[in-house]
Design an enzyme around this catalytic site. Structure first.
Site: not given
Ligand code: SAM
Length: 284
Positions: A19, A118, A143, A164
């Site tokens: 961040h 998400e 996705d 991420d």
């Molecule tokens: N970027 C966020 C932050 O810094 O606050 C944290 C994200 S967290 C590490 C990863 C997220 O990706 C989770 O909420 C998960 O549900 C989601 N996720 C997992 N696979 C995914 C995909 N193929 N496409 C989109 N989201 C996905």
């Protein structure tokens, strides 16, 4: 089946690195009046209650943002990031923490845009609720890898992509390289910031991922890593990295300015280390 929930980890050392870098990139985009867009492929719930049950479970934030909070005035090189957290916690106690979406939302201007992707059903519901009716923000329940490529090139044409993934699936390490290739083909002028974990020796895949990225022709690629503990032989996460394709001018120096003291402050025992290095640098 997706099981990862970011609330368990919000505000930990990896979030601080990710961040802080995200904020610096957004601040450099703001140097020009022209609008820009932030595309966030794996958005999570948007923002987090650090006093909630999930955050309290292992209280990972205590060894991340928790170590900086009371001394935040002295961390000037991280001022944009810490400024947002201060705005969210006006009583002075650390209660709320911005995920990458809320951080972007609070840093962008009237003319800028934010596109959030998400996949998880519950997370996307939280995300929608937390982003309110901000007309600058679009939430996509899809996705993030294929969604990003489909949304490129974006309007406006300047901006940042944050990638991420949770890396629950080892395919994620390959998916990020493949997605970067496809995305850069469609939008060569974008800035791409990729977060990745550094795990114990048995499990770590980050070195292979970096080698695969180095083999591609992505232009300038900067890497910033923070390991809060020495690498062990097990599966735990001892650190993380941010890889930035086409970083803004001076980002390496801006990161170095906070990462050196941050490494000392967030160290957990001996073996903590950091690096800010070019994985690839194109001659000017
Ligand atoms: N970027 C966020 C932050 O810094 O606050 C944290 C994200 S967290 C590490 C990863 C997220 O990706 C989770 O909420 C998960 O549900 C989601 N996720 C997992 N696979 C995914 C995909 N193929 N496409 C989109 N989201 C996905």
């Amino acid at each position: 089946m997706l099981s990862y929930r970011h609330a368990f980890h919000a505000g930990n050392h990896a979030d601080v690195l990710k961040h802080a870098v995200q904020s610096l990139i957004i601040e450099s985009l703001k140097k020009k009046e022209k609008p820009f867009i932030v595309l966030d492929t794996h958005a999570g719930g948007g923002l987090y209650d650090l006093r909630g049950d999930w955050s309290q479970k292992k209280a990972e934030y205590a060894d991340g943002i928790g170590r900086l909070w009371n001394e935040r005035a002295q961390w000037v090189a991280m001022a944009p990031y810490l400024g947002v957290i201060e705005e969210m916690n006006q009583g002075g106690d650390l209660h709320y923490y911005p995920g990458s979406p809320e951080l972007s939302r609070r840093l962008i201007r009237e003319q800028d845009k934010l596109a959030l992707m998400e996949l998880h059903n519950n997370e996307v519901e939280d995300l929608r609720a937390n982003m309110g009716y901000d007309p600058r923000v679009a939430v996509h329940h899809r996705d993030g890898f294929e969604g990003l490529v489909a949304l490129l090139p974006p309007t406006p044409r300047r901006g940042l992509v944050l990638i991420d993934p949770p890396y629950e699936l080892k395919e994620d390490y390959f998916a990020v390289v493949d997605t970067l290739k496809k995305a850069q083909k469609r939008w060569a002028t974008g800035i791409y910031a990729l977060w990745y974990p550094i795990l114990g020796q048995e499990a770590d895949k980050s070195r292979d991922m970096l080698k695969a990225i180095k083999r591609e022709n992505f232009g300038n690629v900067l890497v910033a890593e923070l390991e809060v503990a020495g690498q062990t032989s097990d599966w735990g996460m001892n650190g993380s990295g941010m890889l930035i394709v086409s970083p803004p001018w001076m980002l390496d120096e801006q990161i170095e300015a906070f990462l050196k003291p941050l490494c000392a402050r967030l160290a957990q025992g001996t073996g903590a280390q950091y690096r800010v290095e070019w994985l690839n640098q194109v001659e000017a």
